[in-house]
Design a protein around this motif. Structure first.
Motif, PDB file in Angstrom:
ATOM      1  N   ASP A   2       0.854  -1.172   0.000  1.00 30.61           N
ATOM      2  CA  ASP A   2       0.000   0.000   0.000  1.00 30.61           C
ATOM      3  C   ASP A   2       0.899   1.234   0.000  1.00 30.61           C
ATOM      4  O   ASP A   2       2.057   1.182   0.410  1.00 30.61           O
ATOM      5  CB  ASP A   2      -0.884   0.035   1.248  1.00 30.61           C
ATOM      6  N   VAL A   3       0.358   2.345  -0.433  1.00 33.92           N
ATOM      7  CA  VAL A   3       1.055   3.627  -0.362  1.00 33.92           C
ATOM      8  C   VAL A   3       0.102   4.631   0.265  1.00 33.92           C
ATOM      9  O   VAL A   3      -1.045   4.761  -0.162  1.00 33.92           O
ATOM     10  CB  VAL A   3       1.492   4.120  -1.766  1.00 33.92           C
ATOM     11  N   ASP A   4       0.572   5.325   1.291  1.00 30.66           N
ATOM     12  CA  ASP A   4      -0.246   6.326   1.964  1.00 30.66           C
ATOM     13  C   ASP A   4       0.599   7.563   2.232  1.00 30.66           C
ATOM     14  O   ASP A   4       1.830   7.499   2.290  1.00 30.66           O
ATOM     15  CB  ASP A   4      -0.804   5.764   3.282  1.00 30.66           C
ATOM     16  N   PHE A   5      -0.075   8.689   2.423  1.00 29.85           N
ATOM     17  CA  PHE A   5       0.632   9.939   2.680  1.00 29.85           C
ATOM     18  C   PHE A   5       0.926  10.054   4.166  1.00 29.85           C
ATOM     19  O   PHE A   5       0.037   9.952   5.003  1.00 29.85           O
ATOM     20  CB  PHE A   5      -0.207  11.134   2.217  1.00 29.85           C
ATOM     21  N   ASN A   6       2.206  10.258   4.488  1.00 28.70           N
ATOM     22  CA  ASN A   6       2.638  10.410   5.870  1.00 28.70           C
ATOM     23  C   ASN A   6       2.726  11.901   6.202  1.00 28.70           C
ATOM     24  O   ASN A   6       3.584  12.606   5.644  1.00 28.70           O
ATOM     25  CB  ASN A   6       3.996   9.741   6.067  1.00 28.70           C
ATOM     26  N   PRO A   7       1.849  12.411   7.082  1.00 24.67           N
ATOM     27  CA  PRO A   7       1.844  13.852   7.364  1.00 24.67           C
ATOM     28  C   PRO A   7       3.110  14.337   8.060  1.00 24.67           C
ATOM     29  O   PRO A   7       3.489  15.506   7.910  1.00 24.67           O
ATOM     30  CB  PRO A   7       0.612  14.025   8.265  1.00 24.67           C
ATOM     31  N   ASP A   8       3.760  13.463   8.820  1.00 26.55           N
ATOM     32  CA  ASP A   8       4.995  13.869   9.497  1.00 26.55           C
ATOM     33  C   ASP A   8       6.140  14.045   8.502  1.00 26.55           C
ATOM     34  O   ASP A   8       6.928  14.990   8.596  1.00 26.55           O
ATOM     35  CB  ASP A   8       5.382  12.837  10.557  1.00 26.55           C
ATOM     36  N   LEU A   9       6.231  13.106   7.554  1.00 28.47           N
ATOM     37  CA  LEU A   9       7.282  13.185   6.544  1.00 28.47           C
ATOM     38  C   LEU A   9       6.891  14.046   5.354  1.00 28.47           C
ATOM     39  O   LEU A   9       7.738  14.397   4.531  1.00 28.47           O
ATOM     40  CB  LEU A   9       7.643  11.774   6.058  1.00 28.47           C
ATOM     41  N   GLN A  10       5.579  14.346   5.266  1.00 29.88           N
ATOM     42  CA  GLN A  10       5.052  15.120   4.142  1.00 29.88           C
ATOM     43  C   GLN A  10       5.386  14.475   2.797  1.00 29.88           C
ATOM     44  O   GLN A  10       5.745  15.142   1.830  1.00 29.88           O
ATOM     45  CB  GLN A  10       5.560  16.560   4.186  1.00 29.88           C
ATOM     46  N   GLN A  11       5.251  13.162   2.771  1.00 27.69           N
ATOM     47  CA  GLN A  11       5.445  12.435   1.526  1.00 27.69           C
ATOM     48  C   GLN A  11       4.727  11.091   1.582  1.00 27.69           C
ATOM     49  O   GLN A  11       4.347  10.626   2.659  1.00 27.69           O
ATOM     50  CB  GLN A  11       6.931  12.223   1.248  1.00 27.69           C
ATOM     51  N   ALA A  12       4.525  10.514   0.410  1.00 21.08           N
ATOM     52  CA  ALA A  12       3.904   9.194   0.332  1.00 21.08           C
ATOM     53  C   ALA A  12       4.925   8.127   0.686  1.00 21.08           C
ATOM     54  O   ALA A  12       6.079   8.200   0.272  1.00 21.08           O
ATOM     55  CB  ALA A  12       3.352   8.960  -1.073  1.00 21.08           C
ATOM     56  N   VAL A  13       4.493   7.134   1.459  1.00 17.70           N
ATOM     57  CA  VAL A  13       5.408   6.086   1.916  1.00 17.70           C
ATOM     58  C   VAL A  13       4.777   4.715   1.714  1.00 17.70           C
ATOM     59  O   VAL A  13       3.550   4.577   1.698  1.00 17.70           O
ATOM     60  CB  VAL A  13       5.773   6.272   3.405  1.00 17.70           C
ATOM     61  N   VAL A  34      -0.028  -2.271  -6.683  1.00 17.79           N
ATOM     62  CA  VAL A  34       0.249  -1.235  -5.686  1.00 17.79           C
ATOM     63  C   VAL A  34      -1.048  -0.501  -5.380  1.00 17.79           C
ATOM     64  O   VAL A  34      -1.667   0.081  -6.283  1.00 17.79           O
ATOM     65  CB  VAL A  34       1.312  -0.242  -6.195  1.00 17.79           C
ATOM     66  N   TYR A  35      -1.474  -0.578  -4.119  1.00 25.94           N
ATOM     67  CA  TYR A  35      -2.681   0.133  -3.691  1.00 25.94           C
ATOM     68  C   TYR A  35      -2.284   1.507  -3.159  1.00 25.94           C
ATOM     69  O   TYR A  35      -1.435   1.623  -2.268  1.00 25.94           O
ATOM     70  CB  TYR A  35      -3.407  -0.655  -2.605  1.00 25.94           C
ATOM     71  N   ILE A  36      -2.881   2.558  -3.695  1.00 30.39           N
ATOM     72  CA  ILE A  36      -2.584   3.919  -3.262  1.00 30.39           C
ATOM     73  C   ILE A  36      -3.830   4.518  -2.627  1.00 30.39           C
ATOM     74  O   ILE A  36      -4.890   4.598  -3.273  1.00 30.39           O
ATOM     75  CB  ILE A  36      -2.110   4.791  -4.438  1.00 30.39           C
ATOM     76  N   VAL A  37      -3.712   4.910  -1.357  1.00 33.57           N
ATOM     77  CA  VAL A  37      -4.843   5.518  -0.649  1.00 33.57           C
ATOM     78  C   VAL A  37      -5.238   6.801  -1.368  1.00 33.57           C
ATOM     79  O   VAL A  37      -4.383   7.645  -1.688  1.00 33.57           O
ATOM     80  CB  VAL A  37      -4.475   5.795   0.818  1.00 33.57           C
ATOM     81  N   ASN A  38      -6.524   6.961  -1.628  1.00 33.67           N
ATOM     82  CA  ASN A  38      -7.013   8.029  -2.484  1.00 33.67           C
ATOM     83  C   ASN A  38      -6.553   9.418  -2.060  1.00 33.67           C
ATOM     84  O   ASN A  38      -6.161  10.241  -2.887  1.00 33.67           O
ATOM     85  CB  ASN A  38      -8.544   7.964  -2.543  1.00 33.67           C
ATOM     86  N   HIS A  39      -6.576   9.709  -0.738  1.00 35.77           N
ATOM     87  CA  HIS A  39      -6.259  11.082  -0.324  1.00 35.77           C
ATOM     88  C   HIS A  39      -4.805  11.461  -0.592  1.00 35.77           C
ATOM     89  O   HIS A  39      -4.446  12.635  -0.501  1.00 35.77           O
ATOM     90  CB  HIS A  39      -6.632  11.314   1.146  1.00 35.77           C
ATOM     91  N   THR A  40      -3.965  10.474  -0.912  1.00 34.81           N
ATOM     92  CA  THR A  40      -2.582  10.777  -1.277  1.00 34.81           C
ATOM     93  C   THR A  40      -2.535  11.764  -2.441  1.00 34.81           C
ATOM     94  O   THR A  40      -1.698  12.670  -2.487  1.00 34.81           O
ATOM     95  CB  THR A  40      -1.838   9.485  -1.654  1.00 34.81           C
ATOM     96  N   PHE A  41      -3.467  11.625  -3.374  1.00 32.70           N
ATOM     97  CA  PHE A  41      -3.450  12.479  -4.565  1.00 32.70           C
ATOM     98  C   PHE A  41      -3.976  13.879  -4.293  1.00 32.70           C
ATOM     99  O   PHE A  41      -3.885  14.754  -5.165  1.00 32.70           O
ATOM    100  CB  PHE A  41      -4.217  11.790  -5.694  1.00 32.70           C
ATOM    101  N   GLU A  42      -4.508  14.103  -3.101  1.00 36.83           N
ATOM    102  CA  GLU A  42      -4.878  15.463  -2.708  1.00 36.83           C
ATOM    103  C   GLU A  42      -3.668  16.244  -2.212  1.00 36.83           C
ATOM    104  O   GLU A  42      -3.709  17.467  -2.093  1.00 36.83           O
ATOM    105  CB  GLU A  42      -5.943  15.417  -1.609  1.00 36.83           C
TER     106      GLU A  42
END
Length: 285
Positions: A2-13, A34-42
Motif C-alpha cells: 500500500d502507499v499512503d501519505f505520511n503527514p509527518d514526513l510530508q510524503q507518500a510512503v 500497488v494500492y494507493i490511498v485516495n487522499h494521497t493524490f490530494e
C-alpha cells in the motif's frame, strides 16, 4: 504494497510491503499490484507525483527480483479515485506510462462499480485495461442482514445499463473471502478477525436469528474484544453466488478474452471451494 501519505514526513510512503522469503516457481508469472490511498493524490503536485512514480517503480522492480523474477509484464495500480482526485491520479498514471522502467510493460488499474456508472464524473483512466472489482459493493457499516461482499441488486443498479459500453477492456475480480462484521447497539463496530464460523455455531456463545446471517453474542468474549449483546453478521460467498454473478456479467460484458481473479486465494478459504467449483465459474466466462 500500500502507499499512503505520511503527514509527518510530508510524503507518500510504502505500507506493509510484501516480503518474498523464497523464489517463486519458474512457471509462475506475477503482476505486481500497488494500492494507493485516495487522499494521497490530494497532497501531491505534479513534480511530487513524478517522484512517487520513480519510487514505486524502483521499489516494485526490487520486489520482483526478490521473488526470483527478472522482469514483469504488467503493473496494476489500485486506487478508489474520486471526482476531486481524478485529474491528479490520471496525471500520475500518464507519468507512469512514460517512465523508462515501464517501457514495454502494460499498465492496468482497478475499477469500482460506481466508477462504471458515474463515468462522466469519474472519467476514464488513461490505461489499456482495468480490473473490475465485483465485491465490497454493499454498505458494510449498515446494520441488517445484507451481504456487503456481494450484492446482486447493487450490481444491477451500477452495471446493467453501463457495463456494455465501458470503453476499456475489463478483467474481473470475484470474491471468495468471508468475514465477521460486528455491531454494538446496532452501530458498526468493525470487522473481527478472531471470530470463526465454528465459534458462531457454538450455542454457548452465539444464538442465531433463525436462518439469517445475524448472530447474537450471549456472553462476553474478551479474546475477540466482544461483549454480551454484540451482533455478528457473518458474510460469505457461495459457489451459487459466484455463478449468479458470472451469468450476470456475461450478459453485459463485451465478448473478449479476459483474466479472472479470485480474491483472495489462501489455504483456509480454499477449504470452502473445490477445483470443480472454480472450473464451473471459469467456464461461465
Amino acid at each position: 504494497m500500500d502507499v499512503d501519505f505520511n503527514p509527518d514526513l510530508q510524503q507518500a510512503v510504502p505500507i506493509s510491503p510484501i516480503t518474498f522469503t523464497d523464489p517463486l516457481p519458474h512457471k509462475v508469472d506475477i503482476i505486481p499490484v500497488v494500492y494507493i490511498v485516495n487522499h494521497t493524490f490530494e497532497k501531491l503536485d505534479s513534480r511530487q507525483r513524478g517522484v512517487l512514480v520513480s519510487k514505486i517503480l524502483n521499489f516494485v522492480d526490487a520486489k520482483v527480483k526478490q521473488a526470483g523474477k527478472h522482469n514483469f509484464k504488467e503493473l496494476q495500480i489500485d486506487c478508489d479515485w474520486t471526482k476531486t482526485t481524478r485529474d491528479s491520479y490520471f496525471d500520475f498514471l500518464q507519468q507512469l506510462k512514460k517512465h523508462p522502467l515501464l517501457a514495454g510493460k502494460d499498465l492496468s488499474v482497478t475499477l469500482r462499480l460506481h466508477q462504471v456508472k458515474n463515468i462522466i464524473s469519474s472519467g476514464i483512466p488513461p490505461v489499456g485495461k482495468a480490473m473490475l472489482m465485483c465485491y465490497n459493493m454493499g454498505i458494510l457499516r449498515k446494520y441488517g442482514e445484507q451481504n456487503s461482499i456481494l450484492d446482486q441488486h447493487e450490481m444491477d443498479i451500477y452495471l446493467t445499463d453501463y457495463l456494455e459500453n465501458y470503453p476499456l477492456n475489463l478483467d474481473i475480480a470475484l470474491p471468495i473471502f468471508e468475514w465477521a462484521v460486528v455491531f454494538r447497539k446496532n452501530a458498526y463496530a468493525g470487522i473481527s478477525r478472531r471470530i470463526t464460523k465454528t465459534q458462531l455455531q457454538d450455542r454457548q456463545l452465539f444464538k442465531r436469528r433463525g436462518s439469517s446471517i445475524l448472530y447474537d453474542l450471549i456472553t462476553d468474549l474478551p479474546a475477540a474484544g466482544l461483549k454480551q449483546g454484540d451482533v455478528v453478521r457473518w458474510e460469505a460467498v457461495s459457489v451459487e453466488d459466484l455463478l449468479l454473478t458470472t451469468r450476470f456479467l456475461t450478459r453485459h460484458l463485451k465478448p473478449e478474452e479476459r483474466n479472472l481473479v479470485f480474491y483472495h486465494l489462501d489455504t483456509d478459504l480454499l477449504k470452502h471451494f473445490s477445483n470443480e467449483d472454480f472450473q464451473k465459474v471459469i467456464a461461465d466466462f
